[in-house]
Design an enzyme around this catalytic site. Structure first.
Site, short mmCIF file in Angstrom:
data_model
loop_
_atom_site.label_atom_id
_atom_site.label_comp_id
_atom_site.label_asym_id
_atom_site.label_seq_id
_atom_site.Cartn_x
_atom_site.Cartn_y
_atom_site.Cartn_z
N GLY A 1 0.91 -1.21 0.05
CA GLY A 1 0.04 -0.08 0.03
C GLY A 1 0.87 1.25 0.17
N CYS B 1 5.34 -5.97 1.36
CA CYS B 1 5.67 -4.60 1.29
C CYS B 1 5.06 -3.84 2.53
CB CYS B 1 5.46 -4.11 -0.09
SG CYS B 1 6.18 -2.51 -0.23
N TYR B 2 4.20 -2.98 2.37
CA TYR B 2 3.42 -2.37 3.33
C TYR B 2 2.88 -3.50 4.50
CZ TYR B 2 0.45 0.99 5.99
OH TYR B 2 -0.11 1.60 6.89
N HIS C 1 7.80 -7.63 -4.05
CA HIS C 1 6.58 -8.27 -4.40
C HIS C 1 6.62 -9.47 -5.28
CE1 HIS C 1 4.00 -4.72 -3.55
NE2 HIS C 1 5.15 -3.93 -4.05
N GLU D 1 4.31 -11.16 -6.39
CA GLU D 1 3.05 -11.39 -7.31
C GLU D 1 3.42 -11.20 -8.68
OE1 GLU D 1 3.30 -9.42 -4.66
OE2 GLU D 1 2.19 -7.83 -4.95
N ASP E 1 -16.54 -8.85 -22.72
CA ASP E 1 -16.86 -8.45 -21.58
C ASP E 1 -18.30 -8.48 -21.17
OD1 ASP E 1 -14.08 -8.37 -21.40
OD2 ASP E 1 -13.94 -6.26 -21.41
N LYS F 1 -8.74 -10.40 -18.58
CA LYS F 1 -9.35 -10.54 -19.94
C LYS F 1 -9.34 -11.91 -20.16
CE LYS F 1 -11.05 -8.25 -23.74
NZ LYS F 1 -11.82 -7.08 -23.37
#
Ligand code: XMP
Length: 514
Positions: free
Chosen positions: A53, A80-81, A167, A169, A225, A370
């Protein structure tokens, strides 16, 4: 069932963490940072991940989690945060100021850690932080450091609490997937038996519960979508869903007929509005891209509004919901916009509608990317002609027909576009490309055909590779294919005597020309 609770502290990567868990067939829910420990417990999580964050734990008013969350009897990973919150809550010290690190940085393992099984001792990670953990809480040991000596990873003695300053991810972090796997499977003991089919079942029951006996209205564009969103909601509530398809006359060749036939096959109730004359009339003489977009946006809302009012009047159920096919990149694009940021293009969507129409917004795809939406579409039986269709902008061919928009020029563009698409499909390349299309330029050049001089417009081919349309690189198409497309277009399409190829990536260009 596996269930990972992801607590969102405002990182732009939070949904990416959720996506990684989905890729590993693990169910996860994203909850806001002010969630109570009680609510987290109700989820019977296999583990908790606290996201990054933008705040600093040392600043007043910074996001803080309920203390009891850190005491839950489940494994917790702070990223992280999230790591800094964990450290501060458990008695460690977070330092602000010096030691910012942004971008990829090498880290070195300085000890053994449960998250680093089969990860090399040195690797590159993505860092994006101002603060860092200066002293790990007592009972923790530091497992990795950056080359500047900053704590990159820490772990509690009982291997139940973990912090990563980087990170895992994002793809830029080497072995990030491995590290997450070690947490999810090794520490949280997840089984990995959940998939997008289960996602559909959950979404269906959630939609049923939220909507009850109300009616839902959806604007269909023929794109992936909105079509997948409608197919999903149709599975949940059947005839309570009514769809509106506005044909603005700016669609590709035979597109309106084709998508309407597909919708009929899906059993959707679709009210189509042929507003092409109205749109073309109002666009007459307009060449400025932003003006085109504004006119189309306004007319679209008007046409949709009128049709919906008609549906509402004739309906027995209370049409209280507006369904939109918002997906996660749309959420990041609008949420990520800072105050005063430049408007590159005013995107045409029906965002202004719910307020005007006093409707609640239903956005069942807003956490998905997507390719996941496409996969869900396939599972729901949406035909490939829609699921594998390239993204198409709301203002349609208006932003690909540069200069004046006339029926003749649109027809020229449509004919060329169909040739380009057919040849890409025939070459087996269409599905591998993010987006491909033609652009008609208001520029005439001299040519020679047979023995005669021609003086006609230029057509540009555009094909790009991307994962979310935020950045894109131009596709290196085979030269023989380009040659064939160019020849066919000049021979078969009236009004074009020259074909060029756009070889610009995004940035600096955008994908569409206007
Ligand atoms: P740009 O041209 O900004 O486009 O690089 C990024 C992606 O968005 C699509 N696009 C739009 N989609 N309404 C939409 O629904 C719009 O007004 C619009 N403008 C661009 C574009 O096709 C690409 O996929």
């Amino acid at each position: 069932m596996d269930n990972i609770v992801i607590i969102d502290c405002g990182s732009q990567f939070t949904q990416l963490i959720a996506r990684r868990t989905r890729e590993m067939k693990i169910h996860s829910v994203v909850l806001p940072w002010d969630v109570t420990a009680e609510r987290v417990r109700e989820q019977t999580p296999s583990g908790v991940i606290i996201s990054g964050g933008p705040d600093s734990v040392n600043e007043e008013g910074a996001i803080a989690l309920e203390r009891e969350i850190f005491e839950l009897d489940v494994p917790i990973l702070g990223i992280c945060y999230g790591m800094q919150l964990l450290a501060a809550a458990l008695g460690g010290r977070v330092a602000s100021g010096d030691g910012h690190e942004y971008g990829t940085t090498p880290v070195k393992l300085s000890g053994e850690g449960a998250l680093f099984a089969s990860v090399p001792r040195e690797f590159e990670v993505l860092m994006s932080h101002g603060d860092h953990v200066e002293d790990a809480p007592s009972g923790f040991h530091v497992v990795a450091r950056t080359q500047n000596g900053v704590t990159a990873a820490m772990e509690s003695g009982d291997a139940r609490r973990f912090g990563l300053q980087f990170h895992p991810e994002v793809k830029h972090t080497q072995h990030g997937e491995n590290i997450l796997r070690n947490f999810l499977f090794g520490v949280c003991k997840c089984k990995g038996d959940w998939d997008l089919g289960d996602w559909i079942e959950r979404a269906v029951s959630d939609i049923r519960e939220r909507v009850g006996t109300d009616g839902v209205i959806c604007g269909l564009s023929g794109g992936v979508d909105s079509s997948v969103a409608a197919a999903l909601v149709h599975r949940a509530i059947g005839k309570q869903l009514e769809c509106v398809f506005v044909d603005h006359g700016l669609l590709r060749l035979n597109e309106a007929q084709e998508v309407l036939a597909s919708y009929a096959g899906l059993g959707l109730s679709v009210h189509s509005v042929d507003a092409s004359e109205l749109f073309l009339g109002k666009l007459k003489g307009v060449t400025d891209p932003e003006k085109k977009r504004k006119i189309i946006g306004k007319l679209f809302i008007k046409a949709f509004d009128e049709k919906s009012a008609e549906i509402k009047k004739g309906s027995k159920t209370r049409a209280a919901w507006l369904l939109q096919g918002t997906i996660y990149p749309d959420v990041i694009e609008s949420g990520g916009k800072k105050k005063g940021a430049a408007v590159i293009k005013s995107h045409h969507n029906v965002g202004g509608l719910p307020k005007r129409m006093k409707m609640k917004l239903l956005e069942p795809l807003r956490d998905l990317f997507k390719d996941e939406v496409r996969e869900i579409g396939r599972l729901l039986g949406v035909p490939s002609a829609i699921v594998d269709r390239h993204p198409f902008p709301g203002p349609g061919l208006a932003v690909r027909c540069l200069g004046h928009i006339t029926k003749e020029r649109l027809d020229t563009l449509r004919a060329a576009d169909a040739i380009f698409r057919d040849e890409l499909i025939a070459a087996g390349l269409y599905e591998g490309i993010w987006q491909s299309f033609c652009v008609l330029l208001p520029v005439k050049t001299v040519g020679v055909m047979g023995d005669g001089r021609t003086y006609s417009e230029v057509l540009a081919l555009r094909a790009v590779d991307s994962t979310d349309a935020m950045t894109a690189s131009w596709t290196r198409l085979p030269l023989d294919l380009l040659d064939l497309v160019s020849k066919r277009i000049c021979n078969e399409v009236r009004g074009v005597n020259r074909v060029v190829m756009d070889i610009t990536s995004k940035p600096p260009a955008t994908i569409e020309w206007e």
